[in-house]
Design a protein around this motif. Structure first.
Motif, PDB file in Angstrom:
ATOM      1  N   LEU B 263       2.978  20.998 -18.029  1.00  0.00           N
ATOM      2  CA  LEU B 263       2.833  22.054 -17.870  1.00  0.00           C
ATOM      3  C   LEU B 263       1.604  22.484 -18.302  1.00  0.00           C
ATOM      4  O   LEU B 263       0.269  23.166 -18.436  1.00  0.00           O
ATOM      5  N   ASP B 264       1.330  22.515 -19.668  1.00  0.00           N
ATOM      6  CA  ASP B 264       0.554  23.119 -20.738  1.00  0.00           C
ATOM      7  C   ASP B 264      -0.477  21.382 -20.486  1.00  0.00           C
ATOM      8  O   ASP B 264      -1.870  22.761 -20.097  1.00  0.00           O
ATOM      9  N   LYS B 265      -0.643  20.892 -20.248  1.00  0.00           N
ATOM     10  CA  LYS B 265      -1.869  19.531 -19.605  1.00  0.00           C
ATOM     11  C   LYS B 265      -2.791  19.804 -18.607  1.00  0.00           C
ATOM     12  O   LYS B 265      -3.746  20.053 -18.039  1.00  0.00           O
ATOM     13  N   ALA B 266      -1.750  20.176 -17.577  1.00  0.00           N
ATOM     14  CA  ALA B 266      -2.241  20.495 -15.979  1.00  0.00           C
ATOM     15  C   ALA B 266      -2.936  21.852 -16.393  1.00  0.00           C
ATOM     16  O   ALA B 266      -4.311  22.250 -15.170  1.00  0.00           O
ATOM     17  N   LEU B 267      -2.636  23.045 -16.784  1.00  0.00           N
ATOM     18  CA  LEU B 267      -2.856  24.547 -16.930  1.00  0.00           C
ATOM     19  C   LEU B 267      -4.623  24.279 -17.924  1.00  0.00           C
ATOM     20  O   LEU B 267      -5.550  25.494 -17.767  1.00  0.00           O
ATOM     21  N   GLU B 268      -4.091  23.598 -19.364  1.00  0.00           N
ATOM     22  CA  GLU B 268      -5.797  23.340 -19.342  1.00  0.00           C
ATOM     23  C   GLU B 268      -6.474  22.753 -18.846  1.00  0.00           C
ATOM     24  O   GLU B 268      -7.920  23.348 -19.164  1.00  0.00           O
ATOM     25  N   TRP B 269      -6.451  21.297 -17.829  1.00  0.00           N
ATOM     26  CA  TRP B 269      -7.105  21.008 -16.800  1.00  0.00           C
ATOM     27  C   TRP B 269      -8.122  22.378 -16.175  1.00  0.00           C
ATOM     28  O   TRP B 269      -9.243  22.017 -15.981  1.00  0.00           O
ATOM     29  N   ILE B 270      -7.005  22.745 -15.072  1.00  0.00           N
ATOM     30  CA  ILE B 270      -7.207  23.912 -14.592  1.00  0.00           C
ATOM     31  C   ILE B 270      -8.343  24.230 -15.368  1.00  0.00           C
ATOM     32  O   ILE B 270      -9.743  24.563 -14.641  1.00  0.00           O
ATOM     33  N   ALA B 271      -7.908  25.239 -16.410  1.00  0.00           N
ATOM     34  CA  ALA B 271      -8.748  25.880 -17.179  1.00  0.00           C
ATOM     35  C   ALA B 271     -10.148  25.208 -17.393  1.00  0.00           C
ATOM     36  O   ALA B 271     -11.614  25.947 -17.106  1.00  0.00           O
ATOM     37  N   ALA B 272     -10.404  24.358 -17.756  1.00  0.00           N
ATOM     38  CA  ALA B 272     -11.601  23.308 -18.273  1.00  0.00           C
ATOM     39  C   ALA B 272     -12.641  23.304 -17.069  1.00  0.00           C
ATOM     40  O   ALA B 272     -13.182  22.977 -17.407  1.00  0.00           O
ATOM     41  N   ASN B 273     -11.870  23.537 -15.886  1.00  0.00           N
ATOM     42  CA  ASN B 273     -12.447  22.595 -14.969  1.00  0.00           C
ATOM     43  C   ASN B 273     -13.231  23.555 -13.689  1.00  0.00           C
ATOM     44  O   ASN B 273     -13.386  23.789 -12.688  1.00  0.00           O
ATOM     45  N   LYS B 274     -13.540  25.381 -14.430  1.00  0.00           N
ATOM     46  CA  LYS B 274     -13.953  26.086 -13.326  1.00  0.00           C
ATOM     47  C   LYS B 274     -15.291  26.520 -13.119  1.00  0.00           C
ATOM     48  O   LYS B 274     -15.660  25.591 -14.126  1.00  0.00           O
ATOM     49  N   THR B 275     -15.330  26.672 -12.140  1.00  0.00           N
ATOM     50  CA  THR B 275     -16.945  27.165 -12.368  1.00  0.00           C
ATOM     51  C   THR B 275     -17.325  28.007 -13.294  1.00  0.00           C
ATOM     52  O   THR B 275     -16.383  28.944 -12.705  1.00  0.00           O
ATOM     53  N   GLN B 276     -18.788  28.412 -13.853  1.00  0.00           N
ATOM     54  CA  GLN B 276     -19.039  29.350 -14.159  1.00  0.00           C
ATOM     55  C   GLN B 276     -18.893  30.187 -13.503  1.00  0.00           C
ATOM     56  O   GLN B 276     -20.674  30.024 -12.715  1.00  0.00           O
ATOM     57  N   PRO B 277     -20.086  31.263 -13.515  1.00  0.00           N
ATOM     58  CA  PRO B 277     -18.442  31.957 -14.288  1.00  0.00           C
ATOM     59  C   PRO B 277     -17.511  32.710 -13.776  1.00  0.00           C
ATOM     60  O   PRO B 277     -16.546  33.181 -14.869  1.00  0.00           O
ATOM     61  N   HIS B 278     -17.645  32.305 -12.501  1.00  0.00           N
ATOM     62  CA  HIS B 278     -15.605  32.686 -11.963  1.00  0.00           C
ATOM     63  C   HIS B 278     -15.707  30.982 -11.464  1.00  0.00           C
ATOM     64  O   HIS B 278     -16.638  31.047 -10.858  1.00  0.00           O
ATOM     65  N   GLY B 279     -13.953  31.614 -10.420  1.00  0.00           N
ATOM     66  CA  GLY B 279     -13.939  30.640  -9.574  1.00  0.00           C
ATOM     67  C   GLY B 279     -13.654  29.085  -9.859  1.00  0.00           C
ATOM     68  O   GLY B 279     -14.145  28.968 -11.008  1.00  0.00           O
ATOM     69  N   TRP B 280     -12.711  28.724  -8.856  1.00  0.00           N
ATOM     70  CA  TRP B 280     -13.125  27.214  -8.910  1.00  0.00           C
ATOM     71  C   TRP B 280     -13.391  25.897  -7.793  1.00  0.00           C
ATOM     72  O   TRP B 280     -13.184  26.783  -6.899  1.00  0.00           O
ATOM     73  N   PRO B 281     -13.491  25.274  -7.636  1.00  0.00           N
ATOM     74  CA  PRO B 281     -14.000  23.766  -7.251  1.00  0.00           C
ATOM     75  C   PRO B 281     -13.133  23.300  -6.105  1.00  0.00           C
ATOM     76  O   PRO B 281     -12.566  23.373  -6.837  1.00  0.00           O
ATOM     77  N   ASP B 282     -12.934  22.452  -5.902  1.00  0.00           N
ATOM     78  CA  ASP B 282     -12.509  21.626  -4.684  1.00  0.00           C
ATOM     79  C   ASP B 282     -12.510  20.257  -5.689  1.00  0.00           C
ATOM     80  O   ASP B 282     -11.239  19.932  -5.878  1.00  0.00           O
ATOM     81  N   PHE B 283     -12.977  20.098  -6.430  1.00  0.00           N
ATOM     82  CA  PHE B 283     -13.222  18.736  -7.227  1.00  0.00           C
ATOM     83  C   PHE B 283     -14.543  18.970  -9.003  1.00  0.00           C
ATOM     84  O   PHE B 283     -14.937  19.432  -8.240  1.00  0.00           O
TER      85      PHE B 283
END
Lengths: 91, 335
Positions: B263-283
């Motif tokens: 879970l820690d690894k997954a959440l760090e990956w999710i956080a590291a791959n955000k779009t900036q300044p907001h949101g998330w991408p599909d890839f």
């Protein structure tokens, strides 16, 4: 050609259109990069022979014809590709 | 991920979601119903359902006479997957709203799914695999059995059992669920079926014995995580699905310690791959997707609940704890 190994893909811009270019066992195929369903990027999809599966919802497109194999009434544009001076060229 | 970082992301993404209200709210005009449902789930977990009746009234207005919804709000044909997601939003919200109009909408949804079930227990959607399609009405019925009226529970019980049996019988010996037509890798389907269908049975008093199935599904998910923390070729949607599924199943079968590193690894990956300044991408590297942005906020809210001292708090986010509407987030964020 050397940069795109067999089984790999690349997104290229063709006259403002996103096109996904695939190398399947040395043969190149080009298809519109955005899935007809929800716009998923086919360049990130999984290759299954000469078909690519959209990574979002699994629609499977024949790279030779553009026809969606699990929704046959749907198709995407495909583009002829030829090789010149070691480079893939899309018509 | 520490809770302070999670809270900071939650606050910032919630403010963003409110700023782009026009992009997802039915009160603003026609919308993609998958996106509407994803956004309403965030609204619910942020503790805002009680003051958002117009959002739910708009959802009821978009409901078809057969009780379902289309993929787009103006599409006339109902589709099973999106209908289940919309129905879930109504029953969750009505735990707070207690509104007769919303209750009628829930009843119409129940009828839609009872009418649409096939004799072997499955539901079908021509754009998606049968196993995954079935998991969402089963998830809706799970919540009906936990939060619905006694009459509603009586209505859905038999169909729920048939749907759950169809899913349990479809599990492969390795613990995954696969769909050869739409999703042969099985990642998303396994993540959905684990959290949306099977594991709820452990929370429901009348549930089927599903613990071995849930354990096998959890092992399958953990075994398919990439070393960078993602799943399915850095697919953000599927990584978020697997993260949520791991949160819920690990809590229900008390396997939290075994899952903590994943879970820690997954959440760090999710956080590291955000779009900036907001949101998330599909890839990673792609532009923002509104649906993934809602998913990202939802994952963080569920992680926050998973870290709370009350072990049932995260289960309440799925609505599987009977008779208790306190899954609504207590803390408020000022917009």
């Amino acid at each position: 050609m050397e940069e795109l190994k067999s089984g790999e893909s690349r997104v290229v811009d063709v006259d403002g259109q996103e096109v996904a270019l695939f190398n399947v066992d040395g043969a190149a195929y080009a298809i519109s990069n955005r899935c007809a369903h929800r716009g998923g990027p086919l360049s990130r999809g999984h290759l299954e022979g000469t078909a690519v599966r959209c990574p979002l919802h699994g629609w499977l497109f024949d790279l030779r014809t553009g026809i969606c194999l699990n929704q046959p009434e749907v198709s995407l544009p495909v583009y002829p590709v030829f090789c010149e001076d070691g480079k893939f060229c899309i018509k | 991920m520490d809770l302070e970082k999670a809270a900071s992301f939650i606050e910032s993404e919630w403010i963003f979601l409110n700023r782009v209200h026009k992009q997802w709210s039915l009160t603003e005009g026609p919308q993609d119903m998958e996106l509407v449902a994803h956004a309403l789930r965030c609204l619910l977990h942020m503790g805002k359902a009680g003051e958002s009746l117009p959002e739910y009234q708009a959802l009821i207005k978009a409901q078809h006479a057969d009780g379902g919804w289309g993929r787009e709000s103006e599409e006339k044909e109902s589709a099973a997957w999106v209908s289940a997601f919309c129905a879930l939003m109504l029953i969750w919200a009505n735990a707070v709203l207690q509104h007769s109009e919303v209750e009628k909408g829930v009843w119409k949804s129940i009828d839609y799914f009872l009418q649409g079930q096939k004799p072997d227990g499955r539901w079908v959607d021509n754009e998606w695999g049968d196993l995954d399609t079935t998991s969402h009405p089963v998830s809706f019925f799970n919540v009906v059995l936990a939060l619905g009226t006694p009459k509603m529970k009586e209505h859905v019980r038999s169909a729920w059992r048939k749907g759950l049996r169809f899913i349990l019988e479809g599990q492969s010996p390795d613990g995954g669920w696969y769909d050869q037509k739409f999703h042969p890798s099985g990642v998303e389907t396994t993540a959905h079926l684990g959290q949306d269908a099977v594991v709820a049975s452990l929370a429901l008093a009348e549930g089927l014995p599903v613990r071995p199935s849930a354990e096998k599904a959890l092992n399958w998910i953990l075994n398919h995580q990439a070393p960078d923390g993602s799943w399915d070729g850095q697919n953000m949607d599927h990584t978020m699905d697997c993260t949520r599924s791991t949160l819920l199943i690990s809590r229900m079968i008390r396997a939290e310690e075994r899952c903590r590193t994943a879970l820690d690894k997954a959440l760090e990956w999710i956080a590291a791959n955000k779009t900036q300044p907001h949101g998330w991408p599909d890839f990673p590297g792609e532009e923002l997707s509104m649906e993934r942005t809602c998913d990202g906020l939802d994952v963080l809210l569920k992680y926050q609940a998973w870290r709370q001292t009350d072990p049932l708090e995260v289960v309440r986010r799925w609505g599987y704890v009977p008779g208790n509407p306190t899954f609504i987030r207590g803390a408020e964020v000022q917009v």
